[in-house]
Scaffold this active site. Structure first.
Site, mmCIF file in Angstrom:
data_model
loop_
_atom_site.group_PDB
_atom_site.id
_atom_site.type_symbol
_atom_site.label_atom_id
_atom_site.label_comp_id
_atom_site.label_asym_id
_atom_site.label_seq_id
_atom_site.Cartn_x
_atom_site.Cartn_y
_atom_site.Cartn_z
ATOM 1 N N HIS A 196 45.838 17.144 91.454
ATOM 2 C CA HIS A 196 44.519 16.840 91.039
ATOM 3 C C HIS A 196 44.580 16.137 89.736
ATOM 4 O O HIS A 196 45.622 16.360 88.899
ATOM 5 C CB HIS A 196 43.790 18.462 90.661
ATOM 6 C CG HIS A 196 43.263 19.050 91.920
ATOM 7 N ND1 HIS A 196 43.474 20.335 92.105
ATOM 8 C CD2 HIS A 196 42.565 18.612 93.078
ATOM 9 C CE1 HIS A 196 42.869 20.876 92.946
ATOM 10 N NE2 HIS A 196 42.717 19.613 93.707
ATOM 11 N N HIS A 228 40.006 14.031 100.251
ATOM 12 C CA HIS A 228 40.545 14.732 99.273
ATOM 13 C C HIS A 228 41.939 15.573 99.763
ATOM 14 O O HIS A 228 42.982 15.515 98.997
ATOM 15 C CB HIS A 228 39.693 15.448 98.428
ATOM 16 C CG HIS A 228 40.187 16.474 97.407
ATOM 17 N ND1 HIS A 228 40.035 16.190 96.101
ATOM 18 C CD2 HIS A 228 40.838 17.650 97.600
ATOM 19 C CE1 HIS A 228 40.465 17.064 95.233
ATOM 20 N NE2 HIS A 228 41.056 17.950 96.110
ATOM 21 N N GLU A 229 41.610 15.991 100.746
ATOM 22 C CA GLU A 229 42.823 17.042 101.244
ATOM 23 C C GLU A 229 43.736 16.213 101.831
ATOM 24 O O GLU A 229 44.971 16.604 101.903
ATOM 25 C CB GLU A 229 42.183 18.142 102.327
ATOM 26 C CG GLU A 229 41.144 19.093 101.870
ATOM 27 C CD GLU A 229 41.626 20.078 100.649
ATOM 28 O OE1 GLU A 229 42.913 20.086 100.625
ATOM 29 O OE2 GLU A 229 40.710 20.342 99.794
ATOM 30 N N HIS A 251 45.981 15.243 99.270
ATOM 31 C CA HIS A 251 47.102 16.241 98.894
ATOM 32 C C HIS A 251 47.986 16.038 99.672
ATOM 33 O O HIS A 251 49.320 16.215 99.149
ATOM 34 C CB HIS A 251 46.360 17.425 98.860
ATOM 35 C CG HIS A 251 45.559 18.056 97.847
ATOM 36 N ND1 HIS A 251 46.078 17.717 96.424
ATOM 37 C CD2 HIS A 251 44.266 18.654 97.758
ATOM 38 C CE1 HIS A 251 45.007 18.281 95.552
ATOM 39 N NE2 HIS A 251 43.991 18.686 96.405
#
Length: 470
Positions: free
Chosen positions: A244, A234-235, A238
């Site tokens: 999101h 997830h990071e 980014h």
């Protein structure tokens, strides 16, 4: 829409007969004191204590976020009077779940509690320009960045290094997550701690990242309790340019946000971006970039299709469409690897001797499936088994789930039984708790194929279902 919610709930309760709650808790909940929460900000700021430019950077970003949130709170107050029935439905969900005995699980918002004043959207570090843009031109979050300067050159490997503060196991997970994105997109990574522009993985306070490429060294913080493959993926997403999922401009077609259940410190993290880049992608409840339904004891996000309520908040791995979004963002010709939907995927990770192809007919047939290990240890990845149930062309398949067993948790983090009824590139309906079968236990496919999967990262996940042609 509430009428559909109500009918859905009542039908689920009427069809819920002899299903027993055989789930039990495997993990003990860790209580985090208010003192620990309050000291997180000081620990975060210590990372910048010896660098005056960094201190000024954090100070400026904090001021801009504070100003932005004043406006965001005012804006939200004008639209917070959703139909009372939505809140009533959320209360019904909570009441149904009172016997679930959920496993403790901290999502990124929980882990980062106390850092709201310096992080945007729960886990994003903004640059000065991004924080100023929030107030100067009222640009809010977007699903993917649009400026070419914020994307990494796809013909050059992305430099990164792993700081010595990271332990051996987390370092392995970082490399596994990097390999995932590298193997399924046209992007490449290279370990290089001296490159002018690079990503630094370090053990900081909480889980956080910048969005997209910035000049110089940009950090991905993986503090305590961030050492899961899904959170690290997830990071990294980014840092590749994704915001999101629920910030998409069309999100109101798919979810309701119950603003009265959202803490004031969290309101600005649920704004949407009218100019967000969706690149024509369908809405993905199961995206690795989607928030879970709640960040507190109250339900804050309601899926418009209630069957996908548990699907939100996936922290297992990026989905097919997460990968496709990155490939579209970077104009990659390469797609997601692996077999097509004509064959079930092979067993994954520690799973073995499971899955297969089944043929539905006019008589009820039974499928029992399970995966995982009889252990209270949380594994690095979810074991998974997959089945295809097919029927003659022009028919559909009726499915009755009669039992599920395993670790019940927010977003089905530790495992689930997953049912795909139509669009097989999207995450399916996930069931992992006793109450899930109270709400819905019978399904009909869109066409003549169903994909059934069982996942487990903690103990053993089991299911039993019946199927026939409808």
């Amino acid at each position: 829409m509430f009428d559909y919610y109500l009918v859905y709930l009542l039908l689920g309760l009427l069809s819920f007969n002899a299903i027993q709650n055989v789930n039990g808790r495997f993990l003990e909940k860790q209580v985090v004191s208010q003192v620990e929460i309050d000291t997180k900000l000081q620990a975060f700021l210590k990372n910048y204590a010896n660098d005056k430019d960094s201190q000024n950077f954090i100070k400026d970003v904090k001021a801009q976020l504070c100003d932005y949130r004043k406006h965001a709170h005012h804006d939200i107050s004008q639209i917070s009077n959703l139909k009372r029935k939505k809140y009533d439905f959320a209360k019904l969900i909570k009441n149904l779940r009172k016997d679930d005995d959920e496993e403790p699980f901290e999502d990124i918002g929980d882990i980062n509690r106390g850092l709201e004043n310096v992080l945007y959207d729960g886990d994003i570090i903004l640059t000065k320009n991004q924080s100023k843009a929030l107030n100067l031109i009222r640009r809010k979050k977007r699903q993917a960045v649009s400026l070419p300067s914020m994307l990494w050159p796809k013909l050059e490997p992305i430099p990164f290094y792993i700081d010595s503060s990271i332990d051996v196991n987390t370092s392995k997970l970082i490399k596994n997550a990097i390999d995932f994105w590298q193997n399924n997109t046209c992007l490449n990574f290279i370990e290089n701690s001296s490159a002018p522009t690079r990503i630094k993985f370090y053990k900081g306070t909480g889980c956080s990242s910048f969005v997209g490429r910035i000049t110089g060294e940009q950090s991905i913080s993986l503090g305590s309790r961030c050492n899961y493959f899904g959170i690290i993926s997830h990071e990294i997403a980014h840092s590749l340019g994704l915001f999101h999922y629920q910030s998409r401009p069309d999100r109101d077609e798919y979810i309701d946000i119950l603003w009265n259940n959202v803490p004031s410190s969290w309101e600005s993290n649920l704004q949407k971006e009218p100019q967000a880049i969706t690149l024509g992608m369908p809405y993905e409840y199961g995206s690795i970039m989607h928030y879970a339904e709640k960040d507190s004891d109250l339900v804050q996000l309601l899926a418009k299709d209630p069957r996908y309520q548990r699907t939100m908040g996936n922290r297992d791995h990026p989905t097919f469409n997460d990968v496709l979004l990155i490939n579209k963002l970077y104009s990659c010709e390469k797609g997601f690897g692996g077999p097509d939907c004509s064959q079930p995927a092979p067993p994954e990770f520690s799973a073995k001797n499971c899955g297969g192809i089944l043929q539905a007919n006019d008589e009820w047939q039974t499928l029992n499936g399970e995966t995982g290990e009889n252990s209270k240890d949380v594994k690095e990845r979810q074991a998974a088994c997959h089945w295809h149930i097919s029927s003659p062309f022009g028919t559909r398949i009726y499915i009755k789930v009669t039992a599920i067993q395993g670790a019940c948790s927010l977003g089905c983090f530790y495992g689930s039984t997953e049912i795909k009824l139509g669009n097989f590139t999207l995450t399916g309906i996930r069931l992992c708790c006793y109450s899930d079968l109270k709400q819905e236990s019978e399904f009909i496919t869109d066409r003549n194929l169903a994909v059934i999967s069982v996942h487990s990262q903690l103990s053993i996940t089991k299911f039993s279902l019946m199927y026939k042609i409808v």
